[in-house]
Design an enzyme around this catalytic site. Structure first.
Site, PDB file in Angstrom:
ATOM      1  N   PRO A  98      18.881 -52.931  -9.946  1.00  0.00           N
ATOM      2  CA  PRO A  98      18.234 -54.002 -11.030  1.00  0.00           C
ATOM      3  C   PRO A  98      18.578 -53.257 -13.026  1.00  0.00           C
ATOM      4  O   PRO A  98      18.087 -51.714 -12.200  1.00  0.00           O
ATOM      5  CB  PRO A  98      17.304 -53.862 -10.803  1.00  0.00           C
ATOM      6  CG  PRO A  98      16.549 -52.817 -10.024  1.00  0.00           C
ATOM      7  CD  PRO A  98      17.910 -52.650  -8.961  1.00  0.00           C
ATOM      8  N   ASN A  99      19.482 -53.755 -13.496  1.00  0.00           N
ATOM      9  CA  ASN A  99      19.879 -53.020 -15.113  1.00  0.00           C
ATOM     10  C   ASN A  99      20.886 -51.996 -15.164  1.00  0.00           C
ATOM     11  O   ASN A  99      20.875 -51.666 -16.390  1.00  0.00           O
ATOM     12  CB  ASN A  99      18.470 -52.864 -15.868  1.00  0.00           C
ATOM     13  CG  ASN A  99      17.394 -54.308 -15.246  1.00  0.00           C
ATOM     14  OD1 ASN A  99      17.318 -55.345 -15.920  1.00  0.00           O
ATOM     15  ND2 ASN A  99      15.241 -53.994 -14.943  1.00  0.00           N
ATOM     16  N   ARG A 144      21.146 -50.330 -22.478  1.00  0.00           N
ATOM     17  CA  ARG A 144      19.985 -50.043 -22.124  1.00  0.00           C
ATOM     18  C   ARG A 144      19.313 -48.355 -22.513  1.00  0.00           C
ATOM     19  O   ARG A 144      20.125 -48.012 -22.200  1.00  0.00           O
ATOM     20  CB  ARG A 144      19.848 -51.002 -20.707  1.00  0.00           C
ATOM     21  CG  ARG A 144      19.137 -50.062 -20.256  1.00  0.00           C
ATOM     22  CD  ARG A 144      18.689 -50.074 -18.635  1.00  0.00           C
ATOM     23  NE  ARG A 144      17.271 -49.889 -18.159  1.00  0.00           N
ATOM     24  CZ  ARG A 144      16.961 -49.195 -16.920  1.00  0.00           C
ATOM     25  NH1 ARG A 144      18.078 -49.075 -16.227  1.00  0.00           N
ATOM     26  NH2 ARG A 144      15.980 -49.648 -16.052  1.00  0.00           N
ATOM     27  N   TYR A 153      19.325 -43.081 -20.890  1.00  0.00           N
ATOM     28  CA  TYR A 153      20.165 -43.741 -19.842  1.00  0.00           C
ATOM     29  C   TYR A 153      22.166 -42.752 -20.039  1.00  0.00           C
ATOM     30  O   TYR A 153      22.811 -42.416 -19.429  1.00  0.00           O
ATOM     31  CB  TYR A 153      20.201 -44.542 -19.259  1.00  0.00           C
ATOM     32  CG  TYR A 153      19.768 -44.903 -18.222  1.00  0.00           C
ATOM     33  CD1 TYR A 153      18.555 -44.387 -17.688  1.00  0.00           C
ATOM     34  CD2 TYR A 153      18.243 -45.920 -19.101  1.00  0.00           C
ATOM     35  CE1 TYR A 153      17.269 -44.283 -16.846  1.00  0.00           C
ATOM     36  CE2 TYR A 153      17.049 -46.289 -18.227  1.00  0.00           C
ATOM     37  CZ  TYR A 153      16.975 -45.461 -17.900  1.00  0.00           C
ATOM     38  OH  TYR A 153      15.657 -46.232 -16.713  1.00  0.00           O
ATOM     39  N   ASN A 199      21.719 -45.502  -6.562  1.00  0.00           N
ATOM     40  CA  ASN A 199      21.035 -45.627  -7.786  1.00  0.00           C
ATOM     41  C   ASN A 199      19.263 -46.941  -7.362  1.00  0.00           C
ATOM     42  O   ASN A 199      20.756 -48.097  -7.879  1.00  0.00           O
ATOM     43  CB  ASN A 199      21.251 -45.624  -8.540  1.00  0.00           C
ATOM     44  CG  ASN A 199      19.936 -45.807  -9.774  1.00  0.00           C
ATOM     45  OD1 ASN A 199      18.832 -46.022  -9.748  1.00  0.00           O
ATOM     46  ND2 ASN A 199      20.165 -44.698 -11.422  1.00  0.00           N
ATOM     47  N   ALA A 209      15.008 -49.544 -10.959  1.00  0.00           N
ATOM     48  CA  ALA A 209      13.065 -49.195 -10.070  1.00  0.00           C
ATOM     49  C   ALA A 209      12.710 -50.164  -8.992  1.00  0.00           C
ATOM     50  O   ALA A 209      11.437 -50.386  -8.498  1.00  0.00           O
ATOM     51  CB  ALA A 209      12.755 -50.468 -10.958  1.00  0.00           C
ATOM     52  N   GLU A 261      19.609 -40.453  -2.669  1.00  0.00           N
ATOM     53  CA  GLU A 261      18.863 -41.125  -3.826  1.00  0.00           C
ATOM     54  C   GLU A 261      19.259 -40.771  -5.265  1.00  0.00           C
ATOM     55  O   GLU A 261      19.132 -39.274  -5.461  1.00  0.00           O
ATOM     56  CB  GLU A 261      17.091 -41.225  -3.489  1.00  0.00           C
ATOM     57  CG  GLU A 261      16.661 -41.942  -4.378  1.00  0.00           C
ATOM     58  CD  GLU A 261      14.865 -41.739  -3.945  1.00  0.00           C
ATOM     59  OE1 GLU A 261      15.196 -41.014  -3.436  1.00  0.00           O
ATOM     60  OE2 GLU A 261      14.678 -41.983  -5.393  1.00  0.00           O
ATOM     61  N   HIS A 275      18.693 -40.019  -9.210  1.00  0.00           N
ATOM     62  CA  HIS A 275      18.454 -41.174 -10.390  1.00  0.00           C
ATOM     63  C   HIS A 275      19.007 -40.407 -11.898  1.00  0.00           C
ATOM     64  O   HIS A 275      19.110 -39.514 -12.115  1.00  0.00           O
ATOM     65  CB  HIS A 275      16.829 -40.894 -10.889  1.00  0.00           C
ATOM     66  CG  HIS A 275      16.046 -41.972 -10.075  1.00  0.00           C
ATOM     67  ND1 HIS A 275      16.465 -43.167  -9.296  1.00  0.00           N
ATOM     68  CD2 HIS A 275      15.547 -41.679  -8.137  1.00  0.00           C
ATOM     69  CE1 HIS A 275      15.288 -43.781  -8.354  1.00  0.00           C
ATOM     70  NE2 HIS A 275      15.374 -42.833  -7.993  1.00  0.00           N
ATOM     71  N   ARG A 314       9.054 -38.941 -16.661  1.00  0.00           N
ATOM     72  CA  ARG A 314       8.867 -39.024 -17.288  1.00  0.00           C
ATOM     73  C   ARG A 314       7.225 -40.414 -16.959  1.00  0.00           C
ATOM     74  O   ARG A 314       6.662 -39.470 -16.294  1.00  0.00           O
ATOM     75  CB  ARG A 314       9.146 -41.334 -16.820  1.00  0.00           C
ATOM     76  CG  ARG A 314      11.379 -40.422 -17.438  1.00  0.00           C
ATOM     77  CD  ARG A 314      12.775 -41.087 -17.422  1.00  0.00           C
ATOM     78  NE  ARG A 314      12.072 -42.199 -17.828  1.00  0.00           N
ATOM     79  CZ  ARG A 314      12.749 -43.480 -17.482  1.00  0.00           C
ATOM     80  NH1 ARG A 314      13.785 -43.667 -17.134  1.00  0.00           N
ATOM     81  NH2 ARG A 314      12.761 -44.828 -18.500  1.00  0.00           N
TER      82      ARG A 314
HETATM   83  C1  DQA Z   1      16.886 -44.507 -12.473  1.00  0.00           C
HETATM   84  C2  DQA Z   1      15.511 -44.516 -13.159  1.00  0.00           C
HETATM   85  C3  DQA Z   1      14.144 -45.829 -12.602  1.00  0.00           C
HETATM   86  O1  DQA Z   1      13.185 -45.099 -12.790  1.00  0.00           O
HETATM   87  C4  DQA Z   1      14.518 -47.097 -13.373  1.00  0.00           C
HETATM   88  O2  DQA Z   1      13.467 -47.765 -13.253  1.00  0.00           O
HETATM   89  C5  DQA Z   1      16.266 -47.191 -13.524  1.00  0.00           C
HETATM   90  C6  DQA Z   1      16.755 -46.341 -13.404  1.00  0.00           C
HETATM   91  C7  DQA Z   1      17.695 -43.969 -13.425  1.00  0.00           C
HETATM   92  O3  DQA Z   1      18.786 -43.631 -12.973  1.00  0.00           O
HETATM   93  O4  DQA Z   1      17.284 -42.951 -13.959  1.00  0.00           O
HETATM   94  O5  DQA Z   1      15.577 -47.793 -13.844  1.00  0.00           O
HETATM   95  O6  DQA Z   1      17.325 -45.324 -11.333  1.00  0.00           O
END
Ligand code: DQA
Length: 156
Positions: free
Chosen positions: A9-10, A17, A22, A78, A81, A102, A104, A111
């Site tokens: 998501p996102n 964003r 990011y 990735n 959230a 995994e 990020h 954070r």
């Molecule tokens: C993320 C870190 C997560 O906490 C966040 O919700 C994201 C992006 C990252 O790539 O740093 O959407 O996965």
């Protein structure tokens, strides 16, 4: 051999964003980076993104079947959230058996406290955190090297 790159998501909003967190690269940039990294590792990357938890579960189950059939090296995930909330993704990874790295982009441990816990880390084959979008490249290299070490055809 294929590597599946899944963004949750996102992450479709990368580039617009929170660029201070990011970066400026878009999802299309990340996917092209992944395809290049996979090609250099002798594999091909298939990239997908969804904002929907159930679809990510479906894709991980599908990846498990492809991995068992010997056509997939593993998944770079990735989960955004959902990392911090999803027992369903934990169960999907564990149940499918497919190696999942995994990723990020940000250093989640530097954070907010709610980002410090991951439901995915205990069932991940590896974790790459805080290297920006280079983390996807490192994860792809790691998957390829892991497969080569296990006797697979892919060499880096
Ligand atoms: C993320 C870190 C997560 O906490 C966040 O919700 C994201 C992006 C990252 O790539 O740093 O959407 O996965």
């Amino acid at each position: 051999m294929k590597i599946l790159v899944l963004n949750g998501p996102n992450l479709n909003l990368l580039g617009q964003r929170e660029p201070a967190v990011y970066g400026a690269a878009t999802l299309a940039d990340v996917e092209s980076l992944c395809r290049d990294a996979a090609a250099k590792a002798g594999a091909t990357a298939e990239c997908r993104q969804s904002n929907h938890e159930g679809l990510l579960v479906d894709w991980i189950q599908e990846a498990g079947a492809a991995w068992r059939a010997g056509t997939l090296l593993g998944v770079v995930l990735n989960a955004g959230a959902y990392t911090h909330t999803s027992v369903a993704l934990h169960d999907a990874i564990k149940g499918s058996g497919v190696p999942v790295i995994e990723v990020h982009i940000s250093n989640v441990h530097a954070r907010e406290a709610f980002r410090h816990h991951s439901y995915l880390s205990p069932v991940a084959a590896g974790i790459v955190v805080g290297f920006g979008i280079d983390g996807y490249v490192l994860a792809i290299q790691g998957l390829a090297r892991r497969a080569a070490a296990a006797g697979g055809a892919v060499r880096t």
